[in-house]
Design a protein around this motif. Structure first.
Motif, PDB file in Angstrom:
ATOM      1  N   TYR A 224      28.456  18.933   6.109  1.00 19.39           N
ATOM      2  CA  TYR A 224      29.665  19.009   5.279  1.00 19.39           C
ATOM      3  C   TYR A 224      29.991  17.661   4.644  1.00 19.39           C
ATOM      4  CZ  TYR A 224      34.358  19.656   3.606  1.00 19.39           C
ATOM      5  OH  TYR A 224      35.458  19.698   2.782  1.00 19.39           O
ATOM      6  N   ALA A 225      29.868  16.578   5.400  1.00 21.45           N
ATOM      7  CA  ALA A 225      30.191  15.250   4.863  1.00 21.45           C
ATOM      8  C   ALA A 225      29.329  14.932   3.647  1.00 21.45           C
ATOM      9  CB  ALA A 225      30.011  14.186   5.939  1.00 21.45           C
ATOM     10  N   SER A 226      28.038  15.216   3.742  1.00 19.31           N
ATOM     11  CA  SER A 226      27.143  14.976   2.616  1.00 19.31           C
ATOM     12  C   SER A 226      27.546  15.823   1.414  1.00 19.31           C
ATOM     13  CB  SER A 226      25.703  15.282   3.026  1.00 19.31           C
ATOM     14  OG  SER A 226      24.822  15.090   1.943  1.00 19.31           O
ATOM     15  N   SER A 227      27.834  17.099   1.649  1.00 17.21           N
ATOM     16  CA  SER A 227      28.244  17.993   0.568  1.00 17.21           C
ATOM     17  C   SER A 227      29.582  17.573  -0.033  1.00 17.21           C
ATOM     18  CB  SER A 227      28.339  19.430   1.097  1.00 17.21           C
ATOM     19  OG  SER A 227      28.800  20.309   0.102  1.00 17.21           O
ATOM     20  N   PHE A 228      30.492  17.097   0.802  1.00 17.84           N
ATOM     21  CA  PHE A 228      31.812  16.671   0.338  1.00 17.84           C
ATOM     22  C   PHE A 228      31.698  15.526  -0.661  1.00 17.84           C
ATOM     23  CE2 PHE A 228      35.748  14.136   0.971  1.00 17.84           C
ATOM     24  CZ  PHE A 228      36.689  15.102   0.647  1.00 17.84           C
TER      25      PHE A 228
ATOM     26  N   SER B  95      26.559  10.413  -0.495  1.00 18.90           N
ATOM     27  CA  SER B  95      25.985  11.673  -0.027  1.00 18.90           C
ATOM     28  C   SER B  95      24.517  11.503   0.335  1.00 18.90           C
ATOM     29  CB  SER B  95      26.134  12.748  -1.115  1.00 18.90           C
ATOM     30  OG  SER B  95      25.583  13.963  -0.705  1.00 18.90           O
ATOM     31  N   ALA B  96      23.774  10.828  -0.535  1.00 23.91           N
ATOM     32  CA  ALA B  96      22.351  10.595  -0.280  1.00 23.91           C
ATOM     33  C   ALA B  96      22.133   9.670   0.910  1.00 23.91           C
ATOM     34  CB  ALA B  96      21.688  10.004  -1.519  1.00 23.91           C
ATOM     35  N   LEU B  97      23.027   8.700   1.081  1.00 26.53           N
ATOM     36  CA  LEU B  97      22.919   7.781   2.216  1.00 26.53           C
ATOM     37  C   LEU B  97      22.992   8.542   3.538  1.00 26.53           C
ATOM     38  CD1 LEU B  97      22.899   4.930   3.482  1.00 26.53           C
ATOM     39  CD2 LEU B  97      25.399   4.924   3.246  1.00 26.53           C
TER      40      LEU B  97
ATOM     41  N   SER C  69      28.618   9.407   9.129  1.00 24.54           N
ATOM     42  CA  SER C  69      29.451  10.301   8.326  1.00 24.54           C
ATOM     43  C   SER C  69      30.931   9.971   8.499  1.00 24.54           C
ATOM     44  CB  SER C  69      29.198  11.761   8.710  1.00 24.54           C
ATOM     45  OG  SER C  69      27.881  12.150   8.423  1.00 24.54           O
ATOM     46  N   ALA C  70      31.348   9.771   9.755  1.00 26.14           N
ATOM     47  CA  ALA C  70      32.750   9.451  10.032  1.00 26.14           C
ATOM     48  C   ALA C  70      33.140   8.121   9.394  1.00 26.14           C
ATOM     49  CB  ALA C  70      32.984   9.408  11.539  1.00 26.14           C
ATOM     50  N   THR C  71      32.241   7.145   9.454  1.00 25.07           N
ATOM     51  CA  THR C  71      32.504   5.835   8.855  1.00 25.07           C
ATOM     52  C   THR C  71      32.695   5.957   7.345  1.00 25.07           C
ATOM     53  OG1 THR C  71      31.186   4.736  10.564  1.00 25.07           O
ATOM     54  CG2 THR C  71      31.615   3.500   8.538  1.00 25.07           C
ATOM     55  N   CYS C  72      31.838   6.731   6.686  1.00 25.34           N
ATOM     56  CA  CYS C  72      31.932   6.916   5.233  1.00 25.34           C
ATOM     57  C   CYS C  72      33.229   7.629   4.851  1.00 25.34           C
ATOM     58  CB  CYS C  72      30.735   7.711   4.725  1.00 25.34           C
ATOM     59  SG  CYS C  72      29.166   6.826   4.796  1.00 25.34           S
ATOM     60  N   LEU C  73      33.606   8.656   5.600  1.00 22.46           N
ATOM     61  CA  LEU C  73      34.832   9.392   5.296  1.00 22.46           C
ATOM     62  C   LEU C  73      36.062   8.502   5.425  1.00 22.46           C
ATOM     63  CD1 LEU C  73      34.081  12.804   7.061  1.00 22.46           C
ATOM     64  CD2 LEU C  73      34.439  12.455   4.602  1.00 22.46           C
TER      65      LEU C  73
ATOM     66  N   ARG D 284      36.139   5.084   5.231  1.00 23.84           N
ATOM     67  CA  ARG D 284      36.127   3.983   4.258  1.00 23.84           C
ATOM     68  C   ARG D 284      36.390   4.447   2.821  1.00 23.84           C
ATOM     69  NH1 ARG D 284      31.461  -0.451   5.899  1.00 23.84           N
ATOM     70  NH2 ARG D 284      32.398  -1.057   7.913  1.00 23.84           N
ATOM     71  N   LYS D 285      36.066   5.689   2.514  1.00 21.82           N
ATOM     72  CA  LYS D 285      36.220   6.182   1.141  1.00 21.82           C
ATOM     73  C   LYS D 285      37.533   6.919   0.907  1.00 21.82           C
ATOM     74  CE  LYS D 285      31.943   5.196  -0.403  1.00 21.82           C
ATOM     75  NZ  LYS D 285      31.592   4.554  -1.682  1.00 21.82           N
ATOM     76  N   ARG D 286      38.400   7.017   1.940  1.00 24.30           N
ATOM     77  CA  ARG D 286      39.565   7.876   1.834  1.00 24.30           C
ATOM     78  C   ARG D 286      40.557   7.418   0.770  1.00 24.30           C
ATOM     79  NH1 ARG D 286      40.219   4.587   6.202  1.00 24.30           N
ATOM     80  NH2 ARG D 286      42.266   3.704   6.664  1.00 24.30           N
ATOM     81  N   LYS D 287      40.732   6.133   0.609  1.00 26.39           N
ATOM     82  CA  LYS D 287      41.679   5.639  -0.406  1.00 26.39           C
ATOM     83  C   LYS D 287      41.097   5.756  -1.817  1.00 26.39           C
ATOM     84  CE  LYS D 287      44.244   2.482   2.587  1.00 26.39           C
ATOM     85  NZ  LYS D 287      44.690   1.058   2.821  1.00 26.39           N
ATOM     86  N   LYS D 288      39.809   5.540  -1.934  1.00 30.16           N
ATOM     87  CA  LYS D 288      39.180   5.606  -3.248  1.00 30.16           C
ATOM     88  C   LYS D 288      39.308   6.978  -3.865  1.00 30.16           C
ATOM     89  CE  LYS D 288      34.734   5.008  -5.619  1.00 30.16           C
ATOM     90  NZ  LYS D 288      33.305   4.587  -5.477  1.00 30.16           N
ATOM     91  N   TYR D 289      39.120   8.028  -3.059  1.00 23.81           N
ATOM     92  CA  TYR D 289      39.138   9.381  -3.577  1.00 23.81           C
ATOM     93  C   TYR D 289      40.445  10.125  -3.340  1.00 23.81           C
ATOM     94  CZ  TYR D 289      34.190   8.611  -4.277  1.00 23.81           C
ATOM     95  OH  TYR D 289      32.982   8.094  -4.699  1.00 23.81           O
ATOM     96  N   GLY D 290      41.392   9.470  -2.695  1.00 18.61           N
ATOM     97  CA  GLY D 290      42.737  10.044  -2.599  1.00 18.61           C
ATOM     98  C   GLY D 290      42.937  11.101  -1.541  1.00 18.61           C
ATOM     99  N   TYR D 291      42.104  11.125  -0.500  1.00 13.59           N
ATOM    100  CA  TYR D 291      42.326  12.110   0.554  1.00 13.59           C
ATOM    101  C   TYR D 291      42.837  11.432   1.831  1.00 13.59           C
ATOM    102  CZ  TYR D 291      37.554  10.658   1.924  1.00 13.59           C
ATOM    103  OH  TYR D 291      36.448   9.937   2.269  1.00 13.59           O
ATOM    104  N   ALA D 292      43.376  10.205   1.674  1.00 15.40           N
ATOM    105  CA  ALA D 292      43.899   9.458   2.824  1.00 15.40           C
ATOM    106  C   ALA D 292      45.098  10.176   3.428  1.00 15.40           C
ATOM    107  CB  ALA D 292      44.275   8.046   2.390  1.00 15.40           C
TER     108      ALA D 292
END
Length: 443
Positions: free
Chosen positions: A372-376, A386-388, A429-433, A435-443
């Motif tokens: 799911y994290a990759s697909s998200f 996603s590729a990472l 996956s948890a680390t990426c979610l 760290r990216k939460r503010k950039k994409y607005g799902y914080a």
């Protein structure tokens, strides 16, 4: 009444929208499993091993379909979210036309390299003609196979997930009926299995092509377009994780087969083949949910609906947690019955398969989150992240585990490798979610 991408998604509405994709992916996996059941029980373990030996090569060639489907649907969903439906249809059409051209190239190239690739993968003189015969027939349906993979994503984006389910069911029923006829009745062996697969892929690829080519009431239709390298690259980078997942899975499968041929011979490849067939069904639930929910994420990201995006992530993680526990329990309980479907004719092989699958089953506690994290991130048009996740999950973590664990645990290390790999990928996956939460607005 069709659910619109622009709607607010409750748990029930989210499940209702994604359920066709989950059932579709499960059904796709089941009719792939049917091939294995018939070949294993009616043709023999050598033929079963040969089919599983060449399958990764065929899947690598077809991986472009998954890439353009998932990455392209993310781009098209985002474009629809911005309100530019004309542009969205032009991008959609371009991707389909390019895919058909690439499919033709891969078909010819795949047939030319089929024999040397079979030898490279370890086929002996008994397995080589089986690999080549099976591969040539399946490659004849490469274009519709790639289209089928692509349209599974685009039918969800077009708000027609039920149509995707109906087409998949039709293709699957055709495959199962033809397997029975060609293998059990006509005794055509692996040739019959390949023909059944090829015909079902023609059904699965051509029917959606006709739907989008003819006038329809969905959000998408094939139209005149211009070559747009920027959109093509964007769709490809968006879908790089799905491409990497399929490539990596094929490479990892080759590596598993190599290890098992070294440790157990052809029986080891047969055992792994059984596990992979069953794994396809269980993992298909996570894949189907991720594929079904991705266009919703892409649309609301394009529309700037941060509250909806945050809610979608929270609900999805809770649903995956529930599915993970249920699937792991089911896998452990059904390890023996499922193994018996394939190898009940050999008591020793059955015992090894049951033990191997019982160990492998614990990976279902973890893999759903990583899928799911990759697909998200694909849906957010963040192809790099996603590729990472996909690259690290398979080509780094799983390859390392399957090479190192057998040195300590023997064959049990082969079956345990996926658990270690999924655990390491979950941390990433948890680390990426986070760290990216503010950039994409799902914080």
């Amino acid at each position: 009444m069709n659910i619109q991408l622009s709607e607010h998604f409750t748990y029930s509405k989210l499940l209702k929208f994604t359920l066709p994709s989950m059932v579709m992916m499960v059904f796709t996996s089941i009719y792939g499993v049917v091939d294995g059941v018939f070949v294993s029980n009616y043709v023999g373990s050598d033929s079963f091993a040969a089919v599983n030996l060449i399958m990764p090569f065929l899947m690598i060639l077809g991986a472009v379909g998954f890439m353009l489907g998932s990455g392209g649907s993310a781009l098209v969903s985002y474009t629809l979210g911005t309100g530019d439906s004309k542009r969205a249809n032009e991008i959609f059409s371009l991707l389909i036309y390019v895919l058909i051209g690439l499919g033709a190239v891969f078909t010819v190239g795949g047939i030319l390299f089929l024999a040397p690739m079979s030898r490279f993968l370890g086929a002996d003189e008994t397995m080589l003609p089986i690999c080549v015969s099976y591969g040539r027939i399946v490659l004849s349906a490469m274009i519709p196979f790639m289209l089928q993979s692509t349209f599974q994503s685009f039918l969800v984006t077009a708000e027609r997930p039920n149509l995707g389910l109906y087409v998949t069911v039709a293709a699957g029923v055709a495959n199962m009926v033809l397997d029975t006829l060609f293998i059990a009745v006509f005794k055509w062996g692996v040739i019959g299995a390949a023909l059944a697969t090829a015909i079902s892929q023609w059904i699965g690829g051509v029917v959606p092509l006709l739907y989008f080519a003819l006038p329809n009431k969905s959000k998408l239709h094939l139209c005149r377009t211009q070559f747009d390298l920027r959109s093509l690259i964007k769709a490809s980078t968006n879908g790089a994780s799905e491409f990497m997942t399929n490539i990596s899975m094929s490479i990892v499968t080759m590596l598993y087969n190599w290890q098992l041929m070294r440790l157990m011979g052809a029986d080891g490849v047969a055992v792994y083949g059984v596990i992979m067939y069953v794994n396809f069904i269980f993992a298909a639930i996570f894949l189907g949910y991720s594929m079904g929910s991705a266009p919703i994420v892409g649309y609301h990201y394009g529309a700037g609906n941060q509250d909806e995006l945050r809610g979608l992530l929270r609900k999805s993680l809770r649903l995956i947690a529930l599915m993970s526990v249920v699937l792991t329990a089911a896998a452990l309980l059904l390890a023996r019955p499922l193994s018996m479907i394939f190898v009940s004719y050999d008591a020793v092989l059955l015992a090894v398969t049951v033990r191997a699958f019982s160990i492998y089953s614990f990976s279902f506690l973890l893999c759903g989150y990583n899928i799911y994290a990759s697909s998200f991130f694909t849906a957010l048009n963040d192809g790099f992240t996603s590729a990472l996740i996909s690259f690290a999950r398979t080509l780094i973590f799983e390859v390392s585990a399957v090479l190192l664990l057998p040195l300590v645990l023997g064959t049990d290390g082969v079956w345990s490798a996926v658990i270690v790999a999924e655990l390491a990928a979950l941390v990433l996956s948890a680390t990426c979610l986070v760290r990216k939460r503010k950039k994409y607005g799902y914080a």
